[in-house]
Each structure stands twice: as structure tokens, then as C-alpha cells.
Design a protein around this motif. Structure first.
Motif, PDB file in Angstrom:
ATOM      1  N   ALA A   1     138.856   2.688 -32.721  1.00 19.78           N
ATOM      2  CA  ALA A   1     140.034   3.371 -32.177  1.00 19.78           C
ATOM      3  C   ALA A   1     141.228   2.420 -32.161  1.00 19.78           C
ATOM      4  CB  ALA A   1     139.733   3.861 -30.760  1.00 19.78           C
ATOM      5  N   PRO A   2     142.440   2.959 -32.100  1.00 24.86           N
ATOM      6  CA  PRO A   2     143.634   2.109 -32.046  1.00 24.86           C
ATOM      7  C   PRO A   2     143.640   1.214 -30.798  1.00 24.86           C
ATOM      8  CG  PRO A   2     144.231   4.384 -32.498  1.00 24.86           C
ATOM      9  CD  PRO A   2     142.773   4.381 -32.176  1.00 24.86           C
ATOM     10  N   LEU A   3     144.352   0.108 -30.895  1.00 20.16           N
ATOM     11  CA  LEU A   3     144.425  -0.857 -29.801  1.00 20.16           C
ATOM     12  C   LEU A   3     144.938  -0.220 -28.511  1.00 20.16           C
ATOM     13  CD1 LEU A   3     144.145  -3.784 -28.842  1.00 20.16           C
ATOM     14  CD2 LEU A   3     146.443  -4.203 -29.732  1.00 20.16           C
TER      15      LEU A   3
ATOM     16  N   LEU B   1     141.624   2.462 -21.984  1.00 20.61           N
ATOM     17  CA  LEU B   1     140.267   2.581 -21.436  1.00 20.61           C
ATOM     18  C   LEU B   1     139.899   1.352 -20.610  1.00 20.61           C
ATOM     19  CD1 LEU B   1     138.439   4.134 -24.507  1.00 20.61           C
ATOM     20  CD2 LEU B   1     138.876   5.247 -22.311  1.00 20.61           C
ATOM     21  N   THR B   2     140.294   0.184 -21.071  1.00 20.09           N
ATOM     22  CA  THR B   2     140.005  -1.050 -20.341  1.00 20.09           C
ATOM     23  C   THR B   2     140.747  -1.077 -19.011  1.00 20.09           C
ATOM     24  OG1 THR B   2     139.665  -2.224 -22.411  1.00 20.09           O
ATOM     25  CG2 THR B   2     140.076  -3.563 -20.484  1.00 20.09           C
TER      26      THR B   2
ATOM     27  N   GLN C   1     145.007  -5.678 -37.663  1.00 19.41           N
ATOM     28  CA  GLN C   1     144.734  -4.781 -36.534  1.00 19.41           C
ATOM     29  C   GLN C   1     143.347  -5.052 -35.963  1.00 19.41           C
ATOM     30  OE1 GLN C   1     145.288  -0.820 -38.019  1.00 19.41           O
ATOM     31  NE2 GLN C   1     147.504  -1.030 -38.180  1.00 19.41           N
ATOM     32  N   ASN C   2     142.360  -5.218 -36.834  1.00 16.73           N
ATOM     33  CA  ASN C   2     140.997  -5.501 -36.369  1.00 16.73           C
ATOM     34  C   ASN C   2     140.934  -6.833 -35.634  1.00 16.73           C
ATOM     35  OD1 ASN C   2     140.107  -3.116 -37.450  1.00 16.73           O
ATOM     36  ND2 ASN C   2     139.071  -4.037 -39.190  1.00 16.73           N
TER      37      ASN C   2
ATOM     38  N   PHE D   1     141.752  -8.930 -28.241  1.00 12.01           N
ATOM     39  CA  PHE D   1     141.987  -8.206 -26.995  1.00 12.01           C
ATOM     40  C   PHE D   1     140.674  -8.014 -26.225  1.00 12.01           C
ATOM     41  CE2 PHE D   1     141.737  -4.098 -24.822  1.00 12.01           C
ATOM     42  CZ  PHE D   1     142.623  -4.342 -23.786  1.00 12.01           C
ATOM     43  N   LEU D   2     139.626  -7.575 -26.924  1.00  9.27           N
ATOM     44  CA  LEU D   2     138.329  -7.355 -26.260  1.00  9.27           C
ATOM     45  C   LEU D   2     137.747  -8.661 -25.727  1.00  9.27           C
ATOM     46  CD1 LEU D   2     136.756  -4.714 -28.670  1.00  9.27           C
ATOM     47  CD2 LEU D   2     137.382  -4.354 -26.277  1.00  9.27           C
ATOM     48  N   GLN D   3     137.873  -9.742 -26.494  1.00 11.06           N
ATOM     49  CA  GLN D   3     137.358 -11.033 -26.035  1.00 11.06           C
ATOM     50  C   GLN D   3     138.102 -11.514 -24.788  1.00 11.06           C
ATOM     51  OE1 GLN D   3     137.928 -13.211 -29.701  1.00 11.06           O
ATOM     52  NE2 GLN D   3     135.753 -13.082 -30.240  1.00 11.06           N
TER      53      GLN D   3
END
Length: 182
Positions: free
Chosen positions: A19-21, A27-28, A77-78, A84-86
């Protein structure tokens, strides 16, 4: 009828579907605990970060460039989603550890008036020695009204903390003595 979720949160599904950033950030923000939730072991036992690394992060980390600008844009983007997730996972773990330590010390040593470093009180709470020691240090400061010192110590908690890695299942040990005697 809905398909089974396999203990996956919306953040799991968003990372799995790339999904897009903006969606990941939303969600985060709304359910940050999902960053450390693992799905069922039959489906990989992965956190959202591990899911993203498995499906999309390896290529982004290797820095494989495509032949055109669209491939490079997707790669960037990936990579930004992976970072961001890290970062979000690391920040959430630190914050959660600090808050848990602070509230635990208040609960045991201020509300219930337990004695810091007491073996008897530790056994009555059924807390193992290392966490009890950490709670005792903070609880001692709270009982002596050294709250700024307690807050300063808590601010150092969680640096370098990580989500527990998956435990590998150990196979059954073979009885070698019986095999040798036969």
C-alpha cells in the motif's frame, strides 16, 4: 462471510499488498501496537515489517535499479516505506518499554508499597529477577521522591530494543545410547 485473518492486522495486509506510504502512516498512527503483532505461525509468524522485508524490502535494500525511471521510482518508494516501518517499530518499542517500566514501578512501589530489591516481594509478584531489579531501581527513586532522577533513568530505556526474533523449533533429540546398544 469474511476470509480468515490469520491474526493479521490491517497494517499486515497493507504491507503485504504494498500500500502507499500514506496508508501505512495512517494505520500506524491509529494502531501502533500492530507494528509488533505477529500473524499465525502457519503463515510465517511475521510482523508487518518482516512481511514487507520478505516481499518488497530485499530488492529495495540491494538497490537494484531498473531500466527506466518508473522502476527507480518504485524502488525509492519501497525504500522509503521500509525505512518508515523500521523507524516506527523502533520508536514504538522504546516508547512502550519506557511506559511499561514507569507504570510498573508506580504500581508496585507507590500504589502497593512493595519494598524495592526485596526477594520476598519479588516472589509474591512472580516477576523474574532482572525485570524486578529494573523496576526496583525506578521504584526506589519514586519512594524517595527522586522523580526527576527516575524519569531520567527511564529516558535511557529501550535504546537498541528489538522485536523478539522468531524462535526456531528444535527437533526431538534422538536417544543415541539405545541406538548404539542395539
Amino acid at each position: 462471510m469474511q476470509p480468515p485473518s490469520h491474526r493479521r492486522t490491517p497494517l499486515h495486509w497493507a504491507t503485504w499488498s504494498n500500500a502507499p506510504l500514506v496508508v501505512l502512516q495512517s494505520l500506524t498512527c491509529r494502531y501502533s501496537e500492530a507494528l509488533v503483532v505477529r500473524d499465525k505461525s502457519s503463515h510465517g509468524n511475521r510482523t508487518p515489517l518482516e512481511l514487507y522485508q520478505h516481499y518488497y524490502g530485499k530488492r529495495a535494500l540491494r538497490g537494484e535499479e531498473g531500466e527506466d525511471d518508473d522502476d527507480n521510482s518504485v524502488l525509492q518508494q519501497n525504500l522509503s516505506k521500509l525505512h518508515f516501518l523500521q523507524e516506527s517499530t523502533t520508536k514504538w518499542i522504546r516508547q512502550r518499554l519506557r511506559k511499561t517500566l514507569h507504570l510498573g514501578a508506580l504500581h508496585y512501589f507507590v500504589t502497593h508499597n512493595k519494598t524495592p530489591f526485596s526477594k520476598q516481594d519479588r516472589k509474591s509478584t512472580q516477576i523474574t529477577p532482572k525485570p524486578w531489579f529494573a523496576l526496583s531501581v525506578i521504584g526506589y527513586c519514586y519512594q524517595r521522591e527522586m522523580i526527576p532522577l527516575a524519569n531520567h533513568i527511564v529516558s535511557y530505556v529501550g535504546k537498541g530494543a528489538k522485536v523478539q526474533t522468531k524462535k526456531k523449533k528444535l527437533g526431538k533429540k534422538r536417544n543415541t545410547k539405545k541406538q548404539k546398544t542395539n
